[in-house]
Every structure is written in C-alpha cells, then in structure tokens.
Design an enzyme around this catalytic site. Structure first.
Site, PDB file in Angstrom:
ATOM      1  CE  LYS A 130      81.433 -14.589   8.930  1.00 25.31           C
ATOM      2  NZ  LYS A 130      80.714 -14.255  10.165  1.00 25.31           N
TER       3      LYS A 130
ATOM      4  CB  SER B 208      70.295  -5.671   9.877  1.00 30.68           C
ATOM      5  OG  SER B 208      70.359  -6.271   8.631  1.00 30.68           O
TER       6      SER B 208
ATOM      7  CE1 TYR C 251      81.305 -13.254   5.878  1.00 32.26           C
ATOM      8  CE2 TYR C 251      80.994 -15.086   4.363  1.00 32.26           C
ATOM      9  CZ  TYR C 251      80.555 -14.336   5.432  1.00 32.26           C
ATOM     10  OH  TYR C 251      79.381 -14.654   6.062  1.00 32.26           O
TER      11      TYR C 251
ATOM     12  CB  THR D 282      70.136 -11.153   5.647  1.00 28.59           C
ATOM     13  OG1 THR D 282      71.468 -11.375   5.142  1.00 28.59           O
ATOM     14  CG2 THR D 282      69.703 -12.357   6.476  1.00 28.59           C
TER      15      THR D 282
ATOM     16  CB  SER E  59      79.906 -18.283   6.905  1.00 29.54           C
ATOM     17  OG  SER E  59      79.409 -18.452   5.595  1.00 29.54           O
TER      18      SER E  59
END
Ligand SMILES: NC(=O)c1ccc[n+]([C@@H]2O[C@H](COP(=O)([O-])OP(=O)(O)OC[C@H]3O[C@@H](n4cnc5c(N)ncnc54)[C@H](OP(=O)(O)O)[C@@H]3O)[C@@H](O)[C@H]2O)c1
Length: 267
Positions: free
Chosen positions: A157, A16, A153, A188, A140
């Site tokens: 990251k 994906s 997150y 996305t 990220s």
C-alpha cells in the site's frame, strides 16, 4: 448531472465492502460499470441488484495473477473506452513478520501492487490518446503508517501510493486525473479475508475494522473526492483518520503509539 453520469467505469473489488457500496452509488448516478472480482456469481448478483442492470457488465478476474488478468480483460474489453478505472480490489494481512511465509508477501504484492500497475497500464494508452481519463486506487492509511501485523500489506500500500504519484506527474500534461484513496478503519469483510502467515484467511473480525465507519460512508466520501479531482484523500474516523497527518508532523510520537498499541491477538 453528476461527474459519473454516462461514464464507463471499471471497478475492481465490486463484490463486497467498499467496492460494492461504490457500485451501488455509481450505478445510481448513471454510470456504466464493468464489475471485477474473482467470484462471477457474486458479481452477477451485484449487477442485477444495481440501478439499470443492463447498463453494466461483469468481468471476473483473479488479480493475484496480473498478467493473465490483463490478457483476459483485453480479450473481453477490446478497445472499449474506459473513462475511469477504480483499482479497489485488495487483500489485507494479519500476521507477525517472524511467522509469515515469503509467498504471502508475494501474494499481497501481486494483488495490492502489481495488479494496480497492470490494470493502469492497460487503460493508460487509450486515455493518453484521448487526453481524458481518471485512474483511482484505493490504498490505505497503512500506506502512510507502518503498523504491526501488516508488514506485507503496508509494503504494497506504500508502494502503490508512490506509483500513483509518479502516474500523476507523468500524465498531468495530458490532462488525466489520478486519485489515491486512503481509508482508515472501515467496517467490511477485510479482516475476515486477511492473509495469515501461511496464506490462509484470518476468518474472523478485527475489532478495529468492526468499529470503523460504514462501507457506504467510505464510498460516498471516496466518490466525492474522485468527482472533485482530489489527488489524495484520507477517509475514516478517530486515530486512523488522524494518523497520516500526525506521522507527517510528529513521526516520533506515531512510532511510539504504533509500537505500544496492542493488536487484537496481544490483548
Ligand atoms: N476495510 C478497511 O478497513 C480498509 C482500510 C483501508 C484500505 N482498504 C482497502 O479497501 C479496498 C476494499 O476492501 P474492503 O474493505 O471492501 O474489503 P473486502 O470486503 O474484503 O473486499 C475486497 C474485494 O476485493 C476482491 N478481491 C480480493 N482478492 C481478489 C483477487 N485475487 N482478484 C480479484 N479480486 C479480489 C474481493 O472479491 P472476490 O472475493 O470476489 O474476489 C472483494 O470484492 C482494498 O484495497 C483494501 O485494502 C480497506
């Protein structure tokens, strides 16, 4: 001939978004791909849609359990030479710290941090032996700037950028390449798949991602940075692209901007 032509590339998150776009561009450039994510049917569909499908294999793994994933990968890949590992699989978060179970933090760390360490450690000994290889991780902009709703997150990251910096320092003398990719907002399914406070998926878009650049453009710029041997690259547009540089030179300003910026569930 492109940097990727004839190389064996293990790509995670290939079912994906950014990973799928990378798979298409790498296959078109003549790479032999090992395609990883959890969903084997989705990976098989991807494999068949790529240029030269027989040159590619699928390796379905659940990276939320890195030790088990490494065992399975070792069983399938054996001593196969991996020229490039691209740690792209990842899961984001959309939940306030006060509402987030500790188990969600652990899950984010397993997928976004420990799986990167585990897969990198799996390929590293052969790369050191051969004095050749390239390890890439998609971190990220949230790995440089902490923002609302992404506390776990951001932790993972940020951490993975530190791991990659250490990896680069330790392998430079052996001639290995190490690249960190830092996307900003990319259009996305990442928000849709993000974990909420109880570990369930958000299940809808975040306007920031929906308004971001395409996965294809992000993949194109990422592969260019990899081919050019860049240590770190920020990819995106607008504020999300500028944020790491602003953070470096005007940290106080960024703190204010981040605190004042309304999230999709505050506006
Ligand atoms: N989109 C953005 O705005 C953005 C910004 C910065 C960084 N990133 C990073 O870019 C990378 C790719 O994200 P994306 O935007 O392309 O999101 P995406 O469309 O949600 O794709 C995520 C990929 O990771 C795989 N994955 C998720 N959990 C997994 C698990 N437990 N085990 C194995 N594979 C797993 C998914 O495959 P299955 O569902 O088949 O397992 C999928 O292929 C991630 O590391 C993300 O953090 C994205």
């Amino acid at each position: 001939m492109s940097y990727f032509s004839g190389k064996t590339i293990w790509l995670t998150g290939a079912s994906s978004g950014i990973g799928l776009a990378m798979a298409e561009q790498l296959a078109a450039a003549g790479a032999h791909l090992i395609l990883t994510s959890r969903r084997s049917e989705a990976l098989e569909q991807v494999r068949q849609s790529l240029a030269n499908p027989d040159a590619h294999q699928i390796l379905a793994l659940d990276l939320s359990q890195p030790e088990q994933a490494v065992e399975q990968a070792h069983a399938q890949l054996g001593h196969q030479v991996i020229d490039i590992l691209i740690n792209n699989a990842g899961v984001s978060q959309r939940s306030w710290i006060v509402d987030t179970d500790l188990s969600v933090y652990r899950q984010l760390m397993e997928i976004d941090y420990f799986a990167v360490v585990a897969l990198s450690k799996l390929v590293l000994p052969r790369m050191l032996e051969r004095k050749s290889g390239h390890i890439v991780t998609v971190s990220s902009v949230a790995g440089k700037v902490g923002t609302k709703l992404r506390s776990g997150y951001c932790g993972a990251k940020f951490g993975v950028i530190g791991f990659m910096d250490s990896l680069r320092a330790e392998t430079r003398a052996a001639g290995l390449q190490v690249t960190s990719i830092l996307p900003g907002f990319i259009n996305t399914q990442v928000a849709h798949n993000s974990l909420t406070g109880d570990g369930s998926a958000l299940g809808h878009e975040d306007p920031d991602n929906a308004g971001g650049i395409s996965a294809e453009e992000c993949a194109r710029q990422s592969l260019q940075a990899i081919a050019n041997g860049k240590a770190e690259v920020v990819i995106g547009s607008g504020l999300s692209k500028l944020a790491p540089r602003l953070q470096r030179f005007f940290p106080g300003l960024v703190r204010k901007l981040v605190a004042n910026r309304k999230t999709f569930d505050e506006s």
